[in-house]
Scaffold this motif. Structure first.
Motif, PDB file in Angstrom:
ATOM      1  N   ALA A  24       6.261  -2.504 -26.371  1.00  0.00           N
ATOM      2  CA  ALA A  24       5.755  -1.454 -27.255  1.00  0.00           C
ATOM      3  C   ALA A  24       4.322  -1.762 -27.683  1.00  0.00           C
ATOM      4  O   ALA A  24       3.447  -0.877 -27.694  1.00  0.00           O
ATOM      5  CB  ALA A  24       6.660  -1.327 -28.481  1.00  0.00           C
ATOM      6  N   ILE A  25       4.072  -3.037 -28.018  1.00  0.00           N
ATOM      7  CA  ILE A  25       2.714  -3.437 -28.397  1.00  0.00           C
ATOM      8  C   ILE A  25       1.776  -3.313 -27.202  1.00  0.00           C
ATOM      9  O   ILE A  25       0.651  -2.810 -27.323  1.00  0.00           O
ATOM     10  CB  ILE A  25       2.716  -4.884 -28.929  1.00  0.00           C
ATOM     11  CG1 ILE A  25       3.557  -4.986 -30.210  1.00  0.00           C
ATOM     12  CG2 ILE A  25       1.283  -5.365 -29.197  1.00  0.00           C
ATOM     13  CD1 ILE A  25       3.779  -6.405 -30.687  1.00  0.00           C
ATOM     14  N   ALA A  26       2.246  -3.741 -26.033  1.00  0.00           N
ATOM     15  CA  ALA A  26       1.413  -3.688 -24.835  1.00  0.00           C
ATOM     16  C   ALA A  26       1.049  -2.253 -24.459  1.00  0.00           C
ATOM     17  O   ALA A  26      -0.079  -1.978 -24.029  1.00  0.00           O
ATOM     18  CB  ALA A  26       2.130  -4.363 -23.669  1.00  0.00           C
ATOM     19  N   VAL A  27       1.999  -1.324 -24.617  1.00  0.00           N
ATOM     20  CA  VAL A  27       1.745   0.082 -24.296  1.00  0.00           C
ATOM     21  C   VAL A  27       0.617   0.633 -25.166  1.00  0.00           C
ATOM     22  O   VAL A  27      -0.310   1.300 -24.678  1.00  0.00           O
ATOM     23  CB  VAL A  27       3.027   0.926 -24.482  1.00  0.00           C
ATOM     24  CG1 VAL A  27       2.691   2.418 -24.458  1.00  0.00           C
ATOM     25  CG2 VAL A  27       4.032   0.615 -23.394  1.00  0.00           C
ATOM     26  N   VAL A  28       0.697   0.358 -26.468  1.00  0.00           N
ATOM     27  CA  VAL A  28      -0.340   0.835 -27.387  1.00  0.00           C
ATOM     28  C   VAL A  28      -1.701   0.273 -26.995  1.00  0.00           C
ATOM     29  O   VAL A  28      -2.703   1.001 -26.941  1.00  0.00           O
ATOM     30  CB  VAL A  28       0.007   0.442 -28.838  1.00  0.00           C
ATOM     31  CG1 VAL A  28      -1.151   0.789 -29.772  1.00  0.00           C
ATOM     32  CG2 VAL A  28       1.274   1.149 -29.290  1.00  0.00           C
ATOM     33  N   MET A  29      -1.739  -1.021 -26.683  1.00  0.00           N
ATOM     34  CA  MET A  29      -3.011  -1.647 -26.341  1.00  0.00           C
ATOM     35  C   MET A  29      -3.553  -1.150 -25.009  1.00  0.00           C
ATOM     36  O   MET A  29      -4.767  -1.061 -24.818  1.00  0.00           O
ATOM     37  CB  MET A  29      -2.842  -3.176 -26.307  1.00  0.00           C
ATOM     38  CG  MET A  29      -2.423  -3.789 -27.642  1.00  0.00           C
ATOM     39  SD  MET A  29      -3.450  -3.255 -29.024  1.00  0.00           S
ATOM     40  CE  MET A  29      -5.035  -3.905 -28.528  1.00  0.00           C
ATOM     41  N   ARG A  30      -2.671  -0.800 -24.093  1.00  0.00           N
ATOM     42  CA  ARG A  30      -3.124  -0.260 -22.804  1.00  0.00           C
ATOM     43  C   ARG A  30      -3.859   1.058 -22.987  1.00  0.00           C
ATOM     44  O   ARG A  30      -4.725   1.416 -22.184  1.00  0.00           O
ATOM     45  CB  ARG A  30      -1.934  -0.055 -21.867  1.00  0.00           C
ATOM     46  CG  ARG A  30      -1.381  -1.325 -21.263  1.00  0.00           C
ATOM     47  CD  ARG A  30      -0.357  -1.018 -20.196  1.00  0.00           C
ATOM     48  NE  ARG A  30       0.215  -2.232 -19.638  1.00  0.00           N
ATOM     49  CZ  ARG A  30       0.703  -2.322 -18.418  1.00  0.00           C
ATOM     50  NH1 ARG A  30       0.682  -1.273 -17.630  1.00  0.00           N
ATOM     51  NH2 ARG A  30       1.231  -3.454 -17.978  1.00  0.00           N
ATOM     52  N   LEU A  31      -3.482   1.797 -24.014  1.00  0.00           N
ATOM     53  CA  LEU A  31      -4.125   3.079 -24.278  1.00  0.00           C
ATOM     54  C   LEU A  31      -5.363   2.914 -25.158  1.00  0.00           C
ATOM     55  O   LEU A  31      -6.325   3.665 -25.028  1.00  0.00           O
ATOM     56  CB  LEU A  31      -3.128   4.028 -24.950  1.00  0.00           C
ATOM     57  CG  LEU A  31      -1.867   4.338 -24.138  1.00  0.00           C
ATOM     58  CD1 LEU A  31      -0.921   5.211 -24.944  1.00  0.00           C
ATOM     59  CD2 LEU A  31      -2.219   5.011 -22.817  1.00  0.00           C
ATOM     60  N   VAL A  32      -5.342   1.918 -26.043  1.00  0.00           N
ATOM     61  CA  VAL A  32      -6.456   1.719 -26.971  1.00  0.00           C
ATOM     62  C   VAL A  32      -7.674   1.118 -26.276  1.00  0.00           C
ATOM     63  O   VAL A  32      -8.807   1.601 -26.452  1.00  0.00           O
ATOM     64  CB  VAL A  32      -6.020   0.798 -28.140  1.00  0.00           C
ATOM     65  CG1 VAL A  32      -7.238   0.331 -28.944  1.00  0.00           C
ATOM     66  CG2 VAL A  32      -5.040   1.524 -29.048  1.00  0.00           C
ATOM     67  N   LEU A  33      -7.461   0.071 -25.481  1.00  0.00           N
ATOM     68  CA  LEU A  33      -8.588  -0.646 -24.888  1.00  0.00           C
ATOM     69  C   LEU A  33      -9.511   0.235 -24.041  1.00  0.00           C
ATOM     70  O   LEU A  33     -10.723   0.251 -24.267  1.00  0.00           O
ATOM     71  CB  LEU A  33      -8.082  -1.836 -24.070  1.00  0.00           C
ATOM     72  CG  LEU A  33      -7.970  -3.175 -24.810  1.00  0.00           C
ATOM     73  CD1 LEU A  33      -7.444  -4.251 -23.883  1.00  0.00           C
ATOM     74  CD2 LEU A  33      -9.313  -3.586 -25.372  1.00  0.00           C
TER      75      LEU A  33
END
Length: 265
Positions: A24-33
């Motif tokens: 879940a954390i990785a998904v958010v960061m994949r979109l933010v970066l």
């Protein structure tokens, strides 16, 4: 048999819960970066990460498959080869970093790029060490604290990256966030391995050699898969440029969301 089945079920629940949270954390960061770095800077970061990962595949050694096969039935065997593989990996890492430094100097890389690559290189060394330590704990069946540690370090990584985004920091700060998370994980996993397996750091050249020879088929397989998996980014970075890498990597990150449940399955 009933006790072993119960343990297996509990471990699946612990690992599955940890996996869901970290994904879940990785998904958010994949979109933010990609959104906040932009295609050029995100492309530079992705290219450096891909090249470093491909270069450090030599450190894999096929240890994890060997661990799950042998340490699961003889936990004390971990102390026979762990320190030997650690020293070998450090020597290999020094050689790889030296070669990468010469190549970057010849290619006229910027100081920021060199700093970024060196930080990612140290991170890759810790990633390989952590993968082995995790495999040891898997083989022993003690995954509770390890699952919690995975979530904590993922939060540390995300906080570091978001802090870098908020302060518009240079790219090497993002690499520092990766490195900090892996360093914390290394310390935690090692302490858990000492507690649950009685892991001792001693050099046994013969046992290490036997382990490496026995792991060679797994090593070659992982080497090929990892190198192939990063070949697209490396080639695009050389033949195209950072902007093309940025768009390609961002698209791949979104597309890869369809495979998030594969580990659970």
């Amino acid at each position: 048999a009933s006790s072993e089945t119960s343990l297996a079920i509990r471990n699946v629940i612990k690992l599955g819960s940890s996996l869901v949270l970290t994904l879940a954390i990785a998904v958010v960061m994949r979109l933010v970066l990609p959104r906040y770095l932009g295609p050029v800077r995100f492309g530079t970061l992705t290219f450096a990460d891909a090249v470093t990962t491909a270069s450090f595949v030599a450190l894999e050694l096929g240890v994890e498959a060997y661990v799950r096969k042998h340490v699961s039935v003889r936990p004390s065997h971990a102390s026979d080869f762990f320190a030997g593989t650690l020293v070998l990996r450090m020597v290999l890492a020094a050689i790889v970093i030296g070669v990468m430094g010469v190549v970057m100097q010849a290619a006229g890389s910027t100081r920021e790029m060199r700093t970024l690559v060196y930080l990612l290189a140290v991170m890759e060394l810790l990633v390989h060490v952590n993968t082995t330590l995790s495999a040891l704990l898997h083989a022993k069946g003690n995954v509770g604290a390890m699952s919690v540690l995975a979530v904590v370090t993922k939060i540390v990584w995300a906080a570091g990256v978001l802090g870098a985004v908020a302060t518009r920091s240079p790219l090497w700060v993002y690499a520092l966030a990766y490195l900090a998370a892996e360093a914390i994980k290394t310390v935690g996993l090692f302490r858990l391995a000492v507690r649950h397996l009685g892991l001792v750091l001693r050099i046994d050249a013969r046992a290490t050699k036997l382990m490496i020879v026995a792991s060679l088929p797994y090593y070659l397989n992982t080497f090929a898969i990892t190198a192939y998996g990063k070949l697209d980014i490396a080639l695009l970075g050389v033949l195209g440029g950072d902007r093309e890498v940025g768009w390609y990597a961002a698209s791949s990150a979104v597309a890869s969301l369809t495979l998030l449940l594969s580990p659970l399955i």
